[in-house]
Design a protein around this motif. Sequence first.
Motif, PDB file in Angstrom:
ATOM      1  N   UNK A   1      10.880  -1.044 -42.557  1.00  0.00           N
ATOM      2  CA  UNK A   1      10.317  -0.819 -43.532  1.00  0.00           C
ATOM      3  C   UNK A   1      10.145  -2.074 -44.329  1.00  0.00           C
ATOM      4  N   UNK A   2       9.715  -3.165 -45.098  1.00  0.00           N
ATOM      5  CA  UNK A   2       9.111  -3.987 -45.267  1.00  0.00           C
ATOM      6  C   UNK A   2       9.255  -3.755 -47.284  1.00  0.00           C
ATOM      7  N   UNK A   3       9.678  -4.754 -47.478  1.00  0.00           N
ATOM      8  CA  UNK A   3       9.920  -4.920 -49.232  1.00  0.00           C
ATOM      9  C   UNK A   3       8.819  -5.912 -50.249  1.00  0.00           C
ATOM     10  N   UNK A   4       7.596  -5.509 -50.764  1.00  0.00           N
ATOM     11  CA  UNK A   4       6.373  -6.165 -50.654  1.00  0.00           C
ATOM     12  C   UNK A   4       7.208  -6.531 -51.978  1.00  0.00           C
ATOM     13  N   UNK A   5       7.207  -7.511 -53.045  1.00  0.00           N
ATOM     14  CA  UNK A   5       7.688  -7.832 -54.424  1.00  0.00           C
ATOM     15  C   UNK A   5       6.586  -9.197 -54.669  1.00  0.00           C
ATOM     16  N   UNK A   6       6.284  -9.288 -55.810  1.00  0.00           N
ATOM     17  CA  UNK A   6       5.863 -10.340 -56.487  1.00  0.00           C
ATOM     18  C   UNK A   6       6.721 -11.248 -57.637  1.00  0.00           C
ATOM     19  N   UNK A   7       7.134 -13.069 -57.010  1.00  0.00           N
ATOM     20  CA  UNK A   7       8.105 -13.163 -58.343  1.00  0.00           C
ATOM     21  C   UNK A   7       7.263 -14.867 -58.741  1.00  0.00           C
ATOM     22  N   UNK A   8       7.992 -14.677 -59.598  1.00  0.00           N
ATOM     23  CA  UNK A   8       8.364 -16.157 -60.392  1.00  0.00           C
ATOM     24  C   UNK A   8       8.703 -17.594 -59.829  1.00  0.00           C
ATOM     25  N   UNK A   9       8.996 -18.267 -60.600  1.00  0.00           N
ATOM     26  CA  UNK A   9       9.401 -19.648 -60.185  1.00  0.00           C
ATOM     27  C   UNK A   9      11.155 -19.267 -60.274  1.00  0.00           C
ATOM     28  N   UNK A  10      11.599 -18.153 -60.962  1.00  0.00           N
ATOM     29  CA  UNK A  10      12.942 -18.249 -61.302  1.00  0.00           C
ATOM     30  C   UNK A  10      13.194 -17.335 -60.605  1.00  0.00           C
ATOM     31  N   UNK A  11      11.982 -16.602 -59.645  1.00  0.00           N
ATOM     32  CA  UNK A  11      12.943 -15.217 -58.662  1.00  0.00           C
ATOM     33  C   UNK A  11      12.533 -13.733 -59.862  1.00  0.00           C
ATOM     34  N   UNK A  12      11.891 -14.448 -60.854  1.00  0.00           N
ATOM     35  CA  UNK A  12      11.495 -13.397 -61.916  1.00  0.00           C
ATOM     36  C   UNK A  12      10.292 -12.366 -61.295  1.00  0.00           C
ATOM     37  N   UNK A  13      10.991 -10.463 -61.842  1.00  0.00           N
ATOM     38  CA  UNK A  13      10.337  -9.529 -61.700  1.00  0.00           C
ATOM     39  C   UNK A  13       9.799  -8.608 -62.422  1.00  0.00           C
TER      40      UNK A  13
ATOM     41  N   UNK B   1      18.062  -4.318 -49.500  1.00  0.00           N
ATOM     42  CA  UNK B   1      17.644  -5.383 -48.545  1.00  0.00           C
ATOM     43  C   UNK B   1      18.138  -5.444 -47.311  1.00  0.00           C
ATOM     44  N   UNK B   2      19.139  -4.766 -47.086  1.00  0.00           N
ATOM     45  CA  UNK B   2      20.181  -4.663 -45.417  1.00  0.00           C
ATOM     46  C   UNK B   2      19.617  -3.900 -45.153  1.00  0.00           C
ATOM     47  N   UNK B   3      18.439  -3.205 -45.104  1.00  0.00           N
ATOM     48  CA  UNK B   3      18.110  -1.891 -44.331  1.00  0.00           C
ATOM     49  C   UNK B   3      16.955  -2.706 -44.233  1.00  0.00           C
ATOM     50  N   UNK B   4      16.071  -3.183 -44.731  1.00  0.00           N
ATOM     51  CA  UNK B   4      14.982  -3.896 -44.659  1.00  0.00           C
ATOM     52  C   UNK B   4      14.269  -4.567 -43.279  1.00  0.00           C
ATOM     53  N   UNK B   5      13.183  -4.738 -42.730  1.00  0.00           N
ATOM     54  CA  UNK B   5      12.903  -5.383 -41.339  1.00  0.00           C
ATOM     55  C   UNK B   5      12.337  -6.548 -41.554  1.00  0.00           C
TER      56      UNK B   5
ATOM     57  N   UNK C   1      -3.971 -19.909 -60.104  1.00  0.00           N
ATOM     58  CA  UNK C   1      -4.755 -20.472 -58.937  1.00  0.00           C
ATOM     59  C   UNK C   1      -4.463 -20.577 -58.032  1.00  0.00           C
ATOM     60  N   UNK C   2      -3.134 -20.622 -57.619  1.00  0.00           N
ATOM     61  CA  UNK C   2      -2.790 -20.489 -56.445  1.00  0.00           C
ATOM     62  C   UNK C   2      -0.975 -19.141 -56.357  1.00  0.00           C
ATOM     63  N   UNK C   3      -1.965 -18.901 -55.006  1.00  0.00           N
ATOM     64  CA  UNK C   3      -0.355 -17.608 -54.665  1.00  0.00           C
ATOM     65  C   UNK C   3      -0.001 -18.002 -53.667  1.00  0.00           C
ATOM     66  N   UNK C   4       0.871 -17.880 -53.282  1.00  0.00           N
ATOM     67  CA  UNK C   4       1.751 -18.063 -52.161  1.00  0.00           C
ATOM     68  C   UNK C   4       2.158 -17.106 -51.625  1.00  0.00           C
ATOM     69  N   UNK C   5       1.728 -16.109 -50.140  1.00  0.00           N
ATOM     70  CA  UNK C   5       2.298 -15.240 -49.670  1.00  0.00           C
ATOM     71  C   UNK C   5       3.418 -16.052 -48.502  1.00  0.00           C
ATOM     72  N   UNK C   6       4.624 -15.335 -48.243  1.00  0.00           N
ATOM     73  CA  UNK C   6       5.465 -15.596 -47.005  1.00  0.00           C
ATOM     74  C   UNK C   6       5.544 -14.199 -46.898  1.00  0.00           C
ATOM     75  N   UNK C   7       6.002 -14.905 -45.544  1.00  0.00           N
ATOM     76  CA  UNK C   7       6.503 -13.267 -44.430  1.00  0.00           C
ATOM     77  C   UNK C   7       7.856 -13.103 -44.313  1.00  0.00           C
ATOM     78  N   UNK C   8       8.938 -12.377 -44.220  1.00  0.00           N
ATOM     79  CA  UNK C   8       9.919 -13.362 -43.484  1.00  0.00           C
ATOM     80  C   UNK C   8      10.589 -11.583 -43.142  1.00  0.00           C
ATOM     81  N   UNK C   9      11.500 -11.711 -41.927  1.00  0.00           N
ATOM     82  CA  UNK C   9      11.604 -10.743 -41.081  1.00  0.00           C
ATOM     83  C   UNK C   9      12.652 -11.560 -40.487  1.00  0.00           C
ATOM     84  N   UNK C  10      13.565 -10.186 -39.805  1.00  0.00           N
ATOM     85  CA  UNK C  10      15.037 -10.740 -39.635  1.00  0.00           C
ATOM     86  C   UNK C  10      14.941 -10.818 -37.943  1.00  0.00           C
TER      87      UNK C  10
END
Lengths: 365, 134
Positions: free
Chosen positions: B1-13, B81-85, B125-134
Motif C-alpha cells: 500500500x502506498x500512502x499519497x499525501x499533499x503537504x505544505x512546507x511545514x508538513x501541514x495537511x 507508516x510502518x506497513x506502507x510500501x 507554480x511548482x508542485x514537487x512530487x516525491x516517491x519514497x520507498x522502503x
Amino acid sequence: MKKMKLRFITLLAVLCVLFTACTDNAVTTTDNITDVVTSADITADVTNGETNAPAEDTQEPQETQEPQETEKPKDTTAPTTKPAETEPPVQTNPYDRPITPAKTYKPVFSVPAYTNKAYVAVNGNEPFFTEDEKTTVAFEFYGELDSLKRCTYTFACVGEETMPTGSRGSISHKPTGWVQNKYDFVESQNLYNRCHLIAWQLTGENNNKQNLLTGTRYLNVQGMIPFEDMVGDYVTETGNHVMYRVTPIFTGNNLLADGVLIEGWSVEDEGDGICFNVYSYNVQPGVIIDYATGENRADPNGPPKADPNASASYVINKGNHKVHKADCGNIKDMNPDNRIDFVGTIAEILAQYPDASSAGCCHPY
Amino acid sequence: MYIVVCLDTMGGILFNNRRQSRDSVIVNDVVNMAGEKLYMSAYSKKLFKDVDGITVGEEFPFTYDEGAYCFAECEIPEEAVDKAEGFVIYHWNKLYPQDVSFDISLVKNNFKLESSEDLVGTSHDKITKEIWKK
C-alpha cells in the motif's frame, strides 16, 4: 294471480333500490369536486393513482363519504399524464443577490496572549458572517480611515472576477505606526511590511490607504499570506466565491494594531471548501514593539531559539549540513539531491550530523 | 500500500477539517498513477468527483493491499507508516494554515527517496512530487 302480484312487487323493489343508488352517486361526485381545491391537490390525486374512483361510486353511500380528498373524480376531462411537478425542482442559489456591507464592523471576541503561534482560531474557527452578508455577487468594501487615520475594516466577496490579471505596482502610502528598522534575524531584514488587509492577489487593491496596515514581517508571512493563498487557490480551482473579511484590532489610540481578525467562508459549497475565523498576532519574535507609536528595538534576550528537544520540520543541506527551518524562503529551489527533509529535534540532528550548523537566514537554533 | 499525501512546507495537511489546497494537476496525476487501485475517504472523493473506479473507505488507510494507493487527507497513524510500501508526497511549496500535520520522519522509518519531479499546477507554480520507498 298471486304469483303475478308477487313478481310485480319484487320488480318494484328492485327498481326502487336502483333509483336510490343513482341519486346518491350524483351527490357524492359533487362532494368530491368541492374537496379538490388546488392544482397541488389534483396532482396528489393523480400521483397517488386514485383512478379507481368510478368503481367506488358503486359502493355504499357511507363509504363514498370517507375523507379521501385524494380520490380522483369521475370527470373524464381530468389529466391523464403526470404533470411537470414530478421533474426535479430547479436549483436556485439563495445567495445570488447583492448585499450592502455595513460601514463599520466591531467584532467581539477574546484571544489568549501570544505564545509562539502566529494565529489562533476564534469562535471555534467559525466566521461571524450572517446569512444576510453571504452572496455570490462579487463586491469589495474598504472602510473609511478613522480619526487617527487608521484603517478600520475590509470586506469582500472574492471571486475570479475580483482577482487581478496584471502585475502589481509599488506602494507609497505609509500606514500609521510605520517606524521602520532592520534586524538581521528578521527574514528580509525589514521589521515592517505594508500589509494589505485584503491581499492584492484577491482583489488587486495595491496603494489603497484604506486597505493597508503596518504589520510585522512575521504577521505578513506567517499570519496572513497562508490564508490568502488558501483562498486564492480555492477560487482559482473551483470558480466559486469566498466571503473574506479582515479587521485590524487596535488598543485605545495605539497607532499600531495588536493583530488582525481574518474570516473566510466559501459560498457555493456553504463553507465546505473554505471556513475559518482566526486572529493573527502583529508581533515579531526577538523585537520589542511599542504599539502606541510603532517604535521598536531588539530584545536583549535575542531572537527565540528552537527547543532542542521539541520535534519540528527542518531541511538540511546535504553538502554543508546547514540546517534551515522547513518554511525558510531560501530553500524552495534547493536541489532535491542536496536536500534532506528531517523531522525531529535539534538534538537528533546534531547527533546524526555533528558538524551541522544553524542557517543564518532563518536561525532555526 | 502506498500512502499519497499533499503537504505544505511545514508538513501541514489540513486546517479546520478542510484540505489546505487543491490542484487539478494532482488529481489527474494520482488517477493516472493509481488506476483502479485508488482508495480514499468520502470527503476526498468530492475532489475526484468525475472519476470512476475509486474505492471509498471509512477509515484510513482503507486497505493494506500491495500496490494499492491510499489518498490521505487526514492524520496518518504510525501503524500505517510502518506497513506502507511507500509514500507519494506532493509538496505544495507554500505555507498554508494547518492544525493537522504529518510529523513522522520517513528517513528514520527506513524510507528512501526514489524520485523527485516538479509539476506545473493550475493554481500552483511548482508542485514537487516525491516517491519514497522502503
